[in-house]
Design a protein around this motif. Structure first.
Motif, PDB file in Angstrom:
ATOM      1  N   ARG A 111       0.861  -1.174   0.000  1.00 27.81           N
ATOM      2  CA  ARG A 111       0.000   0.000   0.000  1.00 27.81           C
ATOM      3  C   ARG A 111       0.902   1.228   0.000  1.00 27.81           C
ATOM      4  O   ARG A 111       1.897   1.267   0.711  1.00 27.81           O
ATOM      5  N   CYS A 112       0.540   2.234  -0.794  1.00 27.26           N
ATOM      6  CA  CYS A 112       1.282   3.492  -0.804  1.00 27.26           C
ATOM      7  C   CYS A 112       0.298   4.646  -0.660  1.00 27.26           C
ATOM      8  O   CYS A 112      -0.800   4.607  -1.220  1.00 27.26           O
ATOM      9  N   TYR A 113       0.714   5.660   0.105  1.00 22.75           N
ATOM     10  CA  TYR A 113      -0.149   6.806   0.381  1.00 22.75           C
ATOM     11  C   TYR A 113       0.621   8.094   0.158  1.00 22.75           C
ATOM     12  O   TYR A 113       1.828   8.173   0.413  1.00 22.75           O
ATOM     13  N   GLY A 114      -0.075   9.109  -0.323  1.00 22.32           N
ATOM     14  CA  GLY A 114       0.510  10.423  -0.481  1.00 22.32           C
ATOM     15  C   GLY A 114      -0.313  11.455   0.246  1.00 22.32           C
ATOM     16  O   GLY A 114      -1.543  11.337   0.326  1.00 22.32           O
ATOM     17  N   VAL A 115       0.360  12.456   0.798  1.00 18.84           N
ATOM     18  CA  VAL A 115      -0.326  13.576   1.445  1.00 18.84           C
ATOM     19  C   VAL A 115      -0.327  14.748   0.476  1.00 18.84           C
ATOM     20  O   VAL A 115       0.728  15.148  -0.028  1.00 18.84           O
ATOM     21  N   VAL A 116      -1.507  15.287   0.217  1.00 19.82           N
ATOM     22  CA  VAL A 116      -1.668  16.373  -0.744  1.00 19.82           C
ATOM     23  C   VAL A 116      -2.057  17.650  -0.009  1.00 19.82           C
ATOM     24  O   VAL A 116      -2.944  17.637   0.859  1.00 19.82           O
ATOM     25  N   HIS A 117      -1.376  18.744  -0.349  1.00 13.65           N
ATOM     26  CA  HIS A 117      -1.715  20.064   0.186  1.00 13.65           C
ATOM     27  C   HIS A 117      -1.649  21.067  -0.957  1.00 13.65           C
ATOM     28  O   HIS A 117      -0.631  21.177  -1.643  1.00 13.65           O
ATOM     29  N   ASP A 118      -2.756  21.781  -1.173  1.00 12.09           N
ATOM     30  CA  ASP A 118      -2.841  22.763  -2.260  1.00 12.09           C
ATOM     31  C   ASP A 118      -2.430  22.150  -3.600  1.00 12.09           C
ATOM     32  O   ASP A 118      -1.714  22.772  -4.397  1.00 12.09           O
TER      33      ASP A 118
END
Length: 251
Positions: A72-79
């Protein structure tokens, strides 16, 4: 990476939101189409370090495996920008399986998951993004067959150790990995976590820099349950005797 309080926000099938200091961050699960994104992001993180050699990069083949059905891979997105990522690896029948450093029966190796790379762009550290991704990943893994979670972390990086402790991992021994580098081996039963214990056993505190003392304590059946960090960044691992579901394999 430091840890801050992160308030839960909204969630959907693929996106989980959280806020820190009034700033909103979204966590989304990544897929095979995000290989280029992760390769670029890991290079941005590595090149921003004063000593890039301390960052263990992943090969395109390994990342592709985890992005598909190998983890599993996750990314944090901001703007609209991806500013952090977390990789979880399912070794299955592959050679590299941290369970081999323990006495977990080989018949259960296919139930193992690794809490692998976590990386945050320098200007986004201090927002608890690792914690936010940990919460999301643990929730997702509850719906899989993974039952044993392992991770490694350098004793010289107490903030990373603290983040793993907050996610329910506990240091169970010292190992040398990644070219002989000293690491804590941490374990967490998944998905339910550690069972409740009756009463409080005596506590031992050992400096994270005291390798020999830590190794003796692990051999004697102590596991790490907390960490204290002073203003200079020096740390002591708090330890208690806690039975493991298997031996750590130490003589």
């Amino acid at each position: 990476m430091t840890s801050d309080n992160m308030a839960s926000g909204t969630s959907s099938d693929n996106v989980t939101s959280g806020t820190s200091s009034g700033t909103t961050f979204d966590v989304r699960r990544l897929g095979p189409e995000d290989l280029g994104l992760l390769l670029g992001l890991q290079e941005r993180v590595r090149s921003a370090l004063a000593d890039p050699s301390v960052f263990q990069t992943s090969t395109p083949e390994f990342i592709a495996y985890c992005l598909a059905d190998g983890g599993r891979c996750y990314g944090v997105v901001h703007d609209g920008e991806t500013v952090a990522y977390r990789m979880v690896y399912f070794p299955r029948d592959r050679a590299f399986n941290l369970a081999k450093d323990t006495a977990l029966p080989s018949a259960e190796y296919h139930l193992v998951g690794h809490w692998d790379t976590v990386a945050v762009l320098p200007d986004r550290r201090g927002h608890g993004l690792a914690r936010l991704m940990n919460v999301r990943a643990l929730a997702d893994l509850a719906g899989t067959d993974i039952r044993h979670l392992f991770a490694t972390s350098a004793p010289s990086n107490p903030y990373a150790v603290r983040t793993l402790l907050e996610a329910g991992f506990q240091p169970i021994r010292l190992v040398r990995k990644f070219g002989g580098r000293l690491r804590f081996l941490l374990y967490r039963p998944s998905p339910e976590g550690w069972p409740a214990t009756a009463g409080e056993s005596p506590e031992l505190a050992v400096a994270c820099s005291a390798t020999d003392a830590l190794e003796r304590a692990f051999r004697d059946g102590w596991t790490g349950t907390g960490i204290d960090i002073d203003g200079a960044g020096r740390a002591r691992l708090r330890m208690r005797r806690r039975p493991l579901p298997f031996s750590t394999g130490q003589g």
